[in-house]
Design an enzyme around this catalytic site. Structure first.
Site, PDB file in Angstrom:
ATOM      1  N   ASP A 189       0.934  -1.213  -0.050  1.00 60.52           N
ATOM      2  CA  ASP A 189      -0.096   0.154  -0.172  1.00 60.52           C
ATOM      3  C   ASP A 189       0.775   1.226  -0.025  1.00 60.52           C
ATOM      4  O   ASP A 189       1.895   1.307   0.912  1.00 60.52           O
ATOM      5  CB  ASP A 189      -0.797  -0.216   1.210  1.00 60.52           C
ATOM      6  CG  ASP A 189      -2.128   0.547   1.193  1.00 60.52           C
ATOM      7  OD1 ASP A 189      -2.396   1.369   0.425  1.00 60.52           O
ATOM      8  OD2 ASP A 189      -3.289  -0.422   1.282  1.00 60.52           O
ATOM      9  N   ASP A 293      -3.011   4.722  -2.285  1.00 61.77           N
ATOM     10  CA  ASP A 293      -4.075   5.144  -1.579  1.00 61.77           C
ATOM     11  C   ASP A 293      -4.762   6.552  -2.087  1.00 61.77           C
ATOM     12  O   ASP A 293      -3.797   7.530  -2.049  1.00 61.77           O
ATOM     13  CB  ASP A 293      -3.664   5.358  -0.152  1.00 61.77           C
ATOM     14  CG  ASP A 293      -4.625   5.540   0.895  1.00 61.77           C
ATOM     15  OD1 ASP A 293      -5.628   4.710   1.268  1.00 61.77           O
ATOM     16  OD2 ASP A 293      -4.602   6.665   1.658  1.00 61.77           O
ATOM     17  N   GLU A 351      -6.468   3.751  -6.070  1.00 61.40           N
ATOM     18  CA  GLU A 351      -7.614   3.640  -5.339  1.00 61.40           C
ATOM     19  C   GLU A 351      -8.260   5.339  -5.653  1.00 61.40           C
ATOM     20  O   GLU A 351      -7.335   6.135  -5.156  1.00 61.40           O
ATOM     21  CB  GLU A 351      -7.253   3.669  -3.850  1.00 61.40           C
ATOM     22  CG  GLU A 351      -8.671   3.360  -3.098  1.00 61.40           C
ATOM     23  CD  GLU A 351      -8.687   4.294  -1.735  1.00 61.40           C
ATOM     24  OE1 GLU A 351      -9.998   3.903  -0.992  1.00 61.40           O
ATOM     25  OE2 GLU A 351      -8.010   4.973  -1.329  1.00 61.40           O
ATOM     26  N   HIS A 422     -11.506  -3.471   3.241  1.00 63.17           N
ATOM     27  CA  HIS A 422     -11.520  -2.704   4.740  1.00 63.17           C
ATOM     28  C   HIS A 422     -12.133  -1.402   5.022  1.00 63.17           C
ATOM     29  O   HIS A 422     -12.048  -1.080   6.154  1.00 63.17           O
ATOM     30  CB  HIS A 422     -10.073  -2.784   5.124  1.00 63.17           C
ATOM     31  CG  HIS A 422      -9.174  -1.573   4.320  1.00 63.17           C
ATOM     32  ND1 HIS A 422      -9.083  -1.424   2.904  1.00 63.17           N
ATOM     33  CD2 HIS A 422      -8.742  -0.387   4.808  1.00 63.17           C
ATOM     34  CE1 HIS A 422      -8.454  -0.511   2.484  1.00 63.17           C
ATOM     35  NE2 HIS A 422      -8.275   0.180   3.691  1.00 63.17           N
ATOM     36  N   ASP A 423     -12.743  -0.808   3.900  1.00 71.89           N
ATOM     37  CA  ASP A 423     -13.309   0.297   4.079  1.00 71.89           C
ATOM     38  C   ASP A 423     -14.735   0.409   4.194  1.00 71.89           C
ATOM     39  O   ASP A 423     -15.472   1.273   4.343  1.00 71.89           O
ATOM     40  CB  ASP A 423     -12.841   1.527   3.075  1.00 71.89           C
ATOM     41  CG  ASP A 423     -11.442   1.821   3.533  1.00 71.89           C
ATOM     42  OD1 ASP A 423     -11.103   1.911   4.671  1.00 71.89           O
ATOM     43  OD2 ASP A 423     -10.663   2.384   2.455  1.00 71.89           O
TER      44      ASP A 423
HETATM   45  C1  NOJ Z   1      -8.254   4.927   1.941  1.00 72.89           C
HETATM   46  C2  NOJ Z   1      -8.046   3.856   2.826  1.00 72.89           C
HETATM   47  O1  NOJ Z   1      -8.589   2.617   1.996  1.00 72.89           O
HETATM   48  C3  NOJ Z   1      -8.655   4.035   4.158  1.00 72.89           C
HETATM   49  O2  NOJ Z   1      -8.566   2.754   5.123  1.00 72.89           O
HETATM   50  C4  NOJ Z   1      -7.819   5.172   4.759  1.00 72.89           C
HETATM   51  O3  NOJ Z   1      -8.726   5.458   6.285  1.00 72.89           O
HETATM   52  C5  NOJ Z   1      -8.029   6.429   3.880  1.00 72.89           C
HETATM   53  N1  NOJ Z   1      -7.618   6.029   2.621  1.00 72.89           N
HETATM   54  C6  NOJ Z   1      -6.943   7.461   4.170  1.00 72.89           C
HETATM   55  O4  NOJ Z   1      -5.566   6.784   4.095  1.00 72.89           O
END
Ligand code: NOJ
Length: 676
Positions: A189, A293, A351, A422-423
């Protein structure tokens, strides 16, 4: 269709809505707004609406769309003048990351080797054979860098050290070697939109206004008479203002995420050079690439102007129009690609929240040297809904978004296919939380994810059908986003119960509870006390039991992955959606040189009639046992996959063994074609 137009006429405030919609980014923006408003795109193709001039909008919207917003819009479009190449005639260029099935590991919750309740690198190594058995090709490892863990590692203090709770650099090197030894790849990541406030760059920048690190961040004076107001009205994704005040230094720092995640200023060249050197350092170690990210947020509009309140209200975050596709985004990505990724032939996975189809195509255009593939998010919530809304997700929305996306993406761009990460809460629970449907929904979702065009990313636990957790108290939650939101709701007057309800539907913690390895204490995740407790669901859903059950969700994933490997049409083939199948019945074909794969899905909780395909189709996989060879009835949430061999290919039988999936008791032998 093979269009080679590369740029478009500029949009001005005197342009019409139809001109805006003809512009790639303009189209994405309108589509996004319509999605938020729950309106169809037919609204904008209506000639009367299309003919409206943009500079009429302030009057028509009673000032909610104002001149400043139009200026931002026009500037934004001018910064993205390129038109993606729409090409679906030239064959797709092969790449390992197009063929691969990725598996996302959230290290904190995957496997704990030392009993401290926190997953770690040796724990991952111990479980690698599970991934081999499943058939995955590559791992995306969420952050393992040194971090104070305000956002579970997405707040990095040292990019070149491993978080002590996770192990050591020697453990990391061993993990990488073990992954490679098993023929898999490892993608890390890359979190470089922001650093932790404890990163030495930020500490220095804050301490000393003359520090060379000061321009690495957005450190600004306050506004208002005594400087007690933030520099602008942008809001954080994790509640409240996007600015943190340091009264002792008389300065404010921008943080789009938590108050400990400080945004980096990518317009500052020495900062970019440091990031590039760090990326190369990891690539020198042999990692195979990065997931970047929130990478579309890295370029912010110069001057950091206020966000439009109406857009803020609609998107629930103010200021996004100034950075979701910032002015120098393409330029910065190209530099990163040229100087870091390309020399190593490393994969760059973006992402990209808020990025629509057209910008996604631009960012991943083969000829453009930016990213290889992107995660887009439009399919995750129903029209007009946001993650924290409590509602049942209608799979027809998934169908609409994915069909549109797959039709538009063409052969020169690529995207990721994901449903869980995970989000987000678990998709199975959003679709249908009733236990009776859990298995069927999990298999249906896997089928969609593993048979459409794009690179599938499975998230840990998805392969066994893990679902949302029955949290009953805020004390059980750990995520900074959930905790901030709870505090915000409480201070706005909600009762404890109301605030909890306001957090639960969308909490990211649903997907962060320990991986369920077996039915033992804490699901075999740890011998200690886990950092976040699961609700006991591991007693009925875990890897060990799933392995022993040939009809399990795990077995279904394994079979689909094997099928995907056996049929290149599922990777490189065209996608054709059957228009005669409507509503809850979804049928599509993937066709390539090696033959054709036909997928039939029932997106609803009621049985549906469907026309079985002709005798040259062999039923390869069927997710719900029962019925016979001529079964024209799909059970609730049933998915079937048929294989048709190209005339020149030997035989008609699927090459994958699936006897465990299509049980002999229902009369469907593995290679027996269904009768019409
Ligand atoms: C996206 C990530 O997937 C998430 O878990 C994170 O909180 C935010 N970006 C900030 O880095």
């Amino acid at each position: 269709m093979n269009t080679v137009r590369t740029s478009i006429r500029p949009v001005t405030t005197r342009s019409r809505i139809r001109d805006l919609y003809a512009h790639p980014l303009g189209r994405d923006i309108i589509d996004k707004l319509l999605l938020q408003l729950g309106r169809s795109s037919r609204w904008v193709t209506n000639p009367a609406v299309g003919a409206l001039r943009l500079d009429r909008l302030p009057r028509l919207t009673g000032g909610r769309i104002d001149a400043a917003f139009l200026d931002t819009l026009v500037d934004l479009l001018a910064q993205h003048p390129d038109v993606p190449v729409d090409d679906d005639t030239t064959p797709v260029t092969p790449a390992w990351w197009k063929e691969a099935v990725f598996y996302q590991i959230y290290p904190r919750s995957f496997a704990d080797s030392d009993g401290d309740g926190i997953g770690d690198l040796p724990g991952i190594i111990e479980r690698l054979d599970h991934l081999v058995d499943l058939g995955v090709d590559a791992i995306w490892l969420c952050p393992v860098y040194d971090s104070p863990n305000d956002d579970n590692g997405y707040d990095i203090r040292d990019y070149q050290a491993i978080l002590a709770e996770f192990g050591t650099m020697a453990d990391f090197d061993r993990l990488l070697a073990e992954v490679h030894r098993r023929g898999m790849r490892l993608v890390m990541d890359l979190v470089v939109n922001h650093t932790s406030d404890e990163h030495p760059w930020f500490v220095e920048a804050l301490r000393d206004p003359a520090s060379p690190y000061r321009p690495y961040y957005f450190l600004r004076p306050g506004t208002g008479e005594d400087g007690s107001e933030p520099p602008n009205n942008w809001t954080s994704f994790f509640s409240g203002s996007a600015w943190r005040h340091y009264p002792e230094h008389d300065v404010w720092a921008l943080h789009l995420f938590s108050a400990k995640q400080m945004d980096l200023d990518w317009d500052h060249a020495p900062m970019r050079a440091d990031v590039i050197a760090m990326v190369r350092w990891w690539l020198d170690k042999g990692v195979d690439g990065f997931r970047l990210d929130v990478v579309n947020y890295i370029s912010k509009r110069r001057g950091l102007p206020n966000g439009n309140p109406m857009i803020g209200e609609l998107m629930r975050f103010t200021g996004v129009e100034h950075y979701f596709a910032g002015p120098r985004l393409h330029e910065h990505l190209r530099q990163l690609r040229r100087e870091a990724f390309a020399p190593y032939d490393a994969v760059a996975i973006g992402e990209t929240p808020g990025v629509g189809i057209e910008l996604g195509k631009l960012l991943t255009g083969e000829d453009r040297g930016e990213l290889d593939l992107v995660f887009s998010f439009d399919h995750l919530e129903a029209p007009g809904k946001v993650r924290f809304d409590d509602y049942r997700y209608d799979l027809r929305h998934l169908r609409r978004v994915l069909e549109r996306h797959q039709r538009a993406f063409g052969n020169r761009s690529w995207s990721a296919l994901f449903l869980d990460n995970h989000d987000n809460p678990r998709m199975v629970s959003k679709v249908d939380p009733r236990p009776a449907h859990r298995e069927a929904v999990a298999k249906l979702l896997a089928t969609i994810q593993l048979t459409l065009r794009g690179t599938p990313f499975l998230y840990q636990g998805q392969e066994i059908g893990m679902v949302n957790q029955a949290f009953t108290s805020i004390d059980q939650l750990r995520d900074v986003e959930s905790l901030n939101r709870y505090a915000e709701l409480r201070s706005a007057g909600s009762t404890e119960q109301e605030a909890l309800v306001g957090v639960l539907a969308g909490s990211r913690d649903h997907a962060r509870t320990p991986m369920a390895w077996d039915a033992g204490p804490h699901g075999g995740f740890t011998t200690g006390v886990p950092w976040i407790e699961g609700d006991g669901d591991h007693a009925q859903c875990n890897v060990a039991d799933s392995r022993a059950d040939e009809r399990s969700v795990l077995a279904w994933h394994r079979a689909l992955i094997a099928l995907r490997r056996a049929h290149p049409a599922l990777v490189y083939g065209t996608v054709e959606f059957d228009r005669s199948a409507r509503g809850h019945l979804w049928r599509y074909r993937r066709s390539g040189d090696d033959g054709e794969v036909l997928v039939v899905c029932n997106l609803s909780d009621r049985p549906r009639r469907c026309r079985p395909p002709g005798p040259d189709y062999a039923l390869a996989l069927r997710s719900v046992p029962g019925g016979g060879t001529a079964d024209a009835r799909l059970a609730a949430y049933e998915a079937r996959v048929y294989v048709r061999r190209a005339a020149s290919s030997p035989g008609v039988a699927p090459t994958v063994s699936h006897t465990s999936i299509v049980p002999s008791s229902d009369g469907v032998a593995s290679a027996t074609p269904l009768n019409r």
